[in-house]
Write an enzyme that holds these catalytic residues in place. Structure first.
Site, PDB file in Angstrom:
ATOM      1  CB  ILE A  70      -7.666   7.089   1.889  1.00  0.00           C
ATOM      2  CG1 ILE A  70      -7.297   6.377   3.492  1.00  0.00           C
ATOM      3  CG2 ILE A  70      -9.149   6.553   2.710  1.00  0.00           C
ATOM      4  CD1 ILE A  70      -7.745   7.773   4.196  1.00  0.00           C
ATOM      5  CB  SER A  71      -4.444   2.046   1.489  1.00  0.00           C
ATOM      6  OG  SER A  71      -4.394   2.379   0.662  1.00  0.00           O
TER       7      SER A  71
END
Length: 218
Positions: free
Chosen positions: A65-66
């Site tokens: 997840i960025s």
């Protein structure tokens, strides 16, 4: 959301103020979405207390997840106003799709990993996010049946923008994607104009590889 521990709301507000607004993200719709969507629900229970940190997190299956700022910057670059139909390539944790869905009219998101696809579909249902349509497929081919799209976001890096995605971009539409090598890329914004396309480099970034027919091999 109403019964979530107060610490998460506090951490989320702090994330928005320190990591997003302080770095220049000013779109009120993006700020509201980042303040509202419960990022901690898109990671494993073991990582919930670190969900609002200034870094990416693993979500399993070799994916991440960025970092919150990157998500906010990419979302802002699309210039969404609320009426758009958006295509996302690489559902991943589902968090980016949820941010987009908080702003846009409808989000179409494609995931090639069956485990992540099932997890995110269940999570969207549990959170009652009804304007996200999911598909298990090769995202580099886009979703021709639902196009053209007002905006397209690719959440993995490739050595080129897949031609089918360019074809599925509506007039005036914007596409944002990391383009470069296996380990580092530049965030490229492509806008379809009356006379062709305008390309802009938004700066360096680092994403997982875009796998598919018009991306990298496994």
């Amino acid at each position: 959301m109403n019964d979530e521990p107060k610490k998460f709301a506090r951490w989320r507000q702090d994330m928005v103020e320190r990591q997003i607004i302080a770095r220049g993200v000013s779109d009120p719709l993006v700020i509201k979405a980042m303040t509202t969507v419960p990022r901690h629900l898109f990671v494993s229970e073991a990582l919930m207390d670190t969900a609002y940190g200034d870094f990416p997190l693993p979500i399993g299956e070799g994916q991440t997840i960025s970092q919150p700022y990157i998500i906010a910057e990419m979302t802002q670059s699309l210039g969404l106003k609320g009426s758009e139909r958006v295509l996302e390539i690489g559902t991943g944790s589902g968090y980016q799709a949820a941010i987009l869905a908080h702003i846009a009219y409808k989000v179409y998101t494609i995931e090639r990993n069956p485990v992540l696809y099932r997890q995110t579909r269940q999570l969207f249902d549990r959170l009652k996010i009804h304007n996200i349509v999911t598909r298990y497929s090769d995202g580099t081919q886009g979703w021709k049946e639902q196009g053209p799209f007002d905006a397209i976001m690719v959440t993995a890096g490739g050595n080129q923008i897949p031609p089918p995605l360019v074809e599925q971009l509506a007039p005036g539409g914007r596409l944002v994607m990391p383009v470069g090598g296996h380990f580092t890329q530049d965030l490229i914004k492509l806008t379809r104009t009356d006379t062709g396309f305008h390309q802009e480099n938004l700066g360096g970034c680092r994403f997982v590889k875009l796998i598919g027919q018009h991306g990298w091999n496994e």
